[in-house]
Design a protein around this motif. Structure first.
Motif, PDB file in Angstrom:
ATOM      1  N   GLY A 143       0.655  -1.189   0.152  1.00 24.32           N
ATOM      2  CA  GLY A 143      -0.106   0.035  -0.039  1.00 24.32           C
ATOM      3  C   GLY A 143       0.835   1.435  -0.178  1.00 24.32           C
ATOM      4  N   HIS A 144       1.971   1.388   0.847  1.00 16.12           N
ATOM      5  CA  HIS A 144       2.926   2.390   0.787  1.00 16.12           C
ATOM      6  C   HIS A 144       3.334   2.701  -0.543  1.00 16.12           C
ATOM      7  CE1 HIS A 144       3.024   1.413   5.323  1.00 16.12           C
ATOM      8  NE2 HIS A 144       1.914   1.771   5.181  1.00 16.12           N
ATOM      9  N   VAL A 145       3.965   1.707  -1.156  1.00 20.52           N
ATOM     10  CA  VAL A 145       4.635   1.902  -2.422  1.00 20.52           C
ATOM     11  C   VAL A 145       3.671   2.280  -3.590  1.00 20.52           C
ATOM     12  CG1 VAL A 145       6.456   0.487  -1.674  1.00 20.52           C
ATOM     13  CG2 VAL A 145       4.814  -0.592  -3.082  1.00 20.52           C
ATOM     14  N   SER A 146       2.537   2.160  -3.402  1.00 22.21           N
ATOM     15  CA  SER A 146       1.534   2.480  -4.414  1.00 22.21           C
ATOM     16  C   SER A 146       1.294   3.834  -4.586  1.00 22.21           C
ATOM     17  CB  SER A 146       0.146   1.862  -4.060  1.00 22.21           C
ATOM     18  OG  SER A 146      -0.351   2.495  -2.977  1.00 22.21           O
ATOM     19  N   ARG A 147       1.823   4.702  -3.735  1.00 25.14           N
ATOM     20  CA  ARG A 147       1.684   6.058  -3.473  1.00 25.14           C
ATOM     21  C   ARG A 147       2.970   6.929  -4.141  1.00 25.14           C
ATOM     22  NH1 ARG A 147      -0.026   6.813   2.643  1.00 25.14           N
ATOM     23  NH2 ARG A 147      -1.992   5.636   2.485  1.00 25.14           N
ATOM     24  N   PRO A 148       2.525   8.001  -5.248  1.00 27.91           N
ATOM     25  CA  PRO A 148       3.777   8.785  -5.875  1.00 27.91           C
ATOM     26  C   PRO A 148       4.679   9.342  -4.633  1.00 27.91           C
ATOM     27  CG  PRO A 148       1.723   9.025  -6.926  1.00 27.91           C
ATOM     28  CD  PRO A 148       1.290   8.256  -5.555  1.00 27.91           C
ATOM     29  N   GLY A 149       5.781   9.182  -4.813  1.00 27.06           N
ATOM     30  CA  GLY A 149       6.625   9.982  -4.012  1.00 27.06           C
ATOM     31  C   GLY A 149       7.338   9.019  -2.751  1.00 27.06           C
ATOM     32  N   TRP A 150       6.820   7.793  -2.961  1.00 28.03           N
ATOM     33  CA  TRP A 150       7.763   6.896  -2.107  1.00 28.03           C
ATOM     34  C   TRP A 150       9.376   6.914  -2.223  1.00 28.03           C
ATOM     35  CZ3 TRP A 150      10.775   2.734  -2.336  1.00 28.03           C
ATOM     36  CH2 TRP A 150      10.789   1.765  -1.056  1.00 28.03           C
ATOM     37  N   GLU A 151       9.779   6.871  -1.034  1.00 25.66           N
ATOM     38  CA  GLU A 151      11.317   6.667  -1.092  1.00 25.66           C
ATOM     39  C   GLU A 151      11.711   5.868   0.371  1.00 25.66           C
ATOM     40  OE1 GLU A 151      13.594  10.193  -2.915  1.00 25.66           O
ATOM     41  OE2 GLU A 151      12.672  10.963  -0.940  1.00 25.66           O
ATOM     42  N   ALA A 152      12.757   5.335   0.194  1.00 28.47           N
ATOM     43  CA  ALA A 152      13.458   4.533   1.233  1.00 28.47           C
ATOM     44  C   ALA A 152      14.799   4.893   1.336  1.00 28.47           C
ATOM     45  CB  ALA A 152      13.285   3.220   1.217  1.00 28.47           C
ATOM     46  N   VAL A 153      15.523   4.894   2.609  1.00 29.98           N
ATOM     47  CA  VAL A 153      16.846   5.050   2.632  1.00 29.98           C
ATOM     48  C   VAL A 153      17.254   4.102   3.911  1.00 29.98           C
ATOM     49  CG1 VAL A 153      18.786   6.389   3.658  1.00 29.98           C
ATOM     50  CG2 VAL A 153      16.850   7.793   2.587  1.00 29.98           C
ATOM     51  N   VAL A 154      18.434   3.384   3.163  1.00 29.91           N
ATOM     52  CA  VAL A 154      18.959   2.057   3.761  1.00 29.91           C
ATOM     53  C   VAL A 154      20.235   2.501   4.230  1.00 29.91           C
ATOM     54  CG1 VAL A 154      19.483  -0.383   3.313  1.00 29.91           C
ATOM     55  CG2 VAL A 154      17.597   0.606   2.240  1.00 29.91           C
ATOM     56  N   GLY A 155      20.612   2.298   5.343  1.00 31.40           N
ATOM     57  CA  GLY A 155      22.089   2.221   5.953  1.00 31.40           C
ATOM     58  C   GLY A 155      22.722   0.795   5.556  1.00 31.40           C
ATOM     59  N   TYR A 156      24.060   0.926   5.221  1.00 32.81           N
ATOM     60  CA  TYR A 156      24.906  -0.083   5.012  1.00 32.81           C
ATOM     61  C   TYR A 156      26.329  -0.052   5.800  1.00 32.81           C
ATOM     62  CZ  TYR A 156      21.855  -1.248   1.077  1.00 32.81           C
ATOM     63  OH  TYR A 156      20.679  -1.324   0.282  1.00 32.81           O
ATOM     64  N   ASP A 157      26.649  -0.915   6.583  1.00 32.17           N
ATOM     65  CA  ASP A 157      28.133  -1.215   7.146  1.00 32.17           C
ATOM     66  C   ASP A 157      28.639  -2.286   6.376  1.00 32.17           C
ATOM     67  OD1 ASP A 157      30.249  -1.330   8.438  1.00 32.17           O
ATOM     68  OD2 ASP A 157      29.120  -1.140  10.506  1.00 32.17           O
ATOM     69  N   GLY A 183      28.992  -3.171   3.271  1.00 32.16           N
ATOM     70  CA  GLY A 183      27.766  -3.784   2.321  1.00 32.16           C
ATOM     71  C   GLY A 183      26.535  -4.298   2.938  1.00 32.16           C
ATOM     72  N   ARG A 184      26.661  -4.403   4.240  1.00 32.07           N
ATOM     73  CA  ARG A 184      25.614  -5.065   4.947  1.00 32.07           C
ATOM     74  C   ARG A 184      24.289  -3.898   5.476  1.00 32.07           C
ATOM     75  NH1 ARG A 184      25.225  -8.435  10.383  1.00 32.07           N
ATOM     76  NH2 ARG A 184      23.341  -9.346  10.244  1.00 32.07           N
ATOM     77  N   PRO A 185      23.111  -4.492   4.963  1.00 30.33           N
ATOM     78  CA  PRO A 185      22.269  -3.581   5.557  1.00 30.33           C
ATOM     79  C   PRO A 185      22.032  -3.355   6.969  1.00 30.33           C
ATOM     80  CG  PRO A 185      21.152  -5.313   4.380  1.00 30.33           C
ATOM     81  CD  PRO A 185      22.728  -5.544   4.034  1.00 30.33           C
ATOM     82  N   ILE A 186      21.974  -2.325   7.373  1.00 32.43           N
ATOM     83  CA  ILE A 186      21.940  -2.438   8.807  1.00 32.43           C
ATOM     84  C   ILE A 186      20.734  -1.497   9.582  1.00 32.43           C
ATOM     85  CG2 ILE A 186      24.302  -2.116   9.380  1.00 32.43           C
ATOM     86  CD1 ILE A 186      22.854   0.978  10.016  1.00 32.43           C
ATOM     87  N   GLY A 187      19.761  -0.873   8.456  1.00 34.18           N
ATOM     88  CA  GLY A 187      18.620  -0.207   8.974  1.00 34.18           C
ATOM     89  C   GLY A 187      18.004   0.481   7.865  1.00 34.18           C
ATOM     90  N   TYR A 188      17.016   1.086   7.998  1.00 30.74           N
ATOM     91  CA  TYR A 188      16.322   1.562   7.006  1.00 30.74           C
ATOM     92  C   TYR A 188      15.219   2.703   7.530  1.00 30.74           C
ATOM     93  CZ  TYR A 188      12.399  -1.671   6.751  1.00 30.74           C
ATOM     94  OH  TYR A 188      11.294  -2.601   7.208  1.00 30.74           O
ATOM     95  N   ALA A 189      14.684   3.628   6.601  1.00 29.57           N
ATOM     96  CA  ALA A 189      13.352   4.394   6.817  1.00 29.57           C
ATOM     97  C   ALA A 189      12.708   4.455   5.536  1.00 29.57           C
ATOM     98  CB  ALA A 189      13.876   5.702   7.139  1.00 29.57           C
ATOM     99  N   TYR A 190      11.263   4.480   5.622  1.00 34.37           N
ATOM    100  CA  TYR A 190      10.744   4.773   4.250  1.00 34.37           C
ATOM    101  C   TYR A 190       9.509   5.640   4.726  1.00 34.37           C
ATOM    102  CZ  TYR A 190       7.230   0.809   4.449  1.00 34.37           C
ATOM    103  OH  TYR A 190       6.418   0.038   4.784  1.00 34.37           O
ATOM    104  N   GLY A 191       8.882   6.258   3.463  1.00 33.49           N
ATOM    105  CA  GLY A 191       7.754   7.048   3.805  1.00 33.49           C
ATOM    106  C   GLY A 191       7.144   7.468   2.444  1.00 33.49           C
ATOM    107  N   SER A 192       6.047   7.915   2.462  1.00 27.99           N
ATOM    108  CA  SER A 192       5.387   8.726   1.286  1.00 27.99           C
ATOM    109  C   SER A 192       4.559   9.566   1.536  1.00 27.99           C
ATOM    110  CB  SER A 192       4.957   7.288   0.266  1.00 27.99           C
ATOM    111  OG  SER A 192       3.737   6.761   0.869  1.00 27.99           O
TER     112      SER A 192
END
Length: 184
Positions: A53-67, A69-78
């Motif tokens: 449902g969230h990615v069905s909205r225009p303007g969705w973005e995510a930021v993923v943190g990597y250490d 090369g390993r993903p350590i966390g993220y945030a996303y919104g729209s």
């Protein structure tokens, strides 16, 4: 579990990269919520339904943190669309001028922000959060936090959020504090 190296890099993903980042989001969600996955609301399946449902909205973005090369966390919104249901679950209704959405320019809903345990209290969550908000066109950002996590709520207050009331967004959801922060 790998220890933090102290060097976290951030990567932004847009709607055109959802398929590439979806497995990372689900894997991190499952790890962070491992102790709650037996609750249907917090199951990976329900997370993935909400993500759809969230990615069905225009303007969705995510930021993923990597250490390393390993993903350590993220945030996303729209952005919240016009006639958004976001405010409908408020236990005490807010004035209409606080809940009227313009369809993409007024409010960014921050749906998820999470960091793996070894990277907590390292500033990684704040860096991921601020990167997601940087350059956004919306006037404000809103998020939900369980009142049973007062330290998390206090952290958001330190980041500039204000509690505007409690809500239950779905019948089977826990009670959440609804927080808002001005962006411009």
């Amino acid at each position: 579990m790998t220890a933090p190296s102290g060097t976290v890099t951030l990567r932004r993903y847009g709607l055109d990269e959802v398929d590439a980042v979806r497995p990372t989001l689900s894997e991190l969600y499952a790890e962070v919520y491992a102790d709650r996955l037996s609750d249907p609301f917090f199951s990976v399946e329900r997370f993935e339904e909400r993500l759809d449902g969230h990615v069905s909205r225009p303007g969705w973005e995510a930021v993923v943190g990597y250490d390393n090369g390993r993903p350590i966390g993220y945030a996303y919104g729209s952005p919240l669309p016009e006639r958004s249901r976001w405010w409908a679950g408020m236990l005490t209704p807010l004035p209409e001028q606080d809940t009227d959405e313009t369809g993409g320019r007024r409010t960014l809903a921050l749906f998820e922000l999470m960091v793996r345990t070894p990277w907590r209290k390292t500033g990684s969550a704040h860096r991921i959060h601020e990167e997601l908000l940087s350059g956004r066109p919306e006037e404000r950002v809103t998020l939900l936090v369980e009142p049973t996590h007062p330290k998390v709520q206090k952290l958001y207050e330190q980041w500039g959020y204000e509690n505007v009331g409690d809500q239950r967004p779905f019948p089977d959801a826990p009670l959440y504090a609804t927080m808002v922060r001005r962006l411009r």
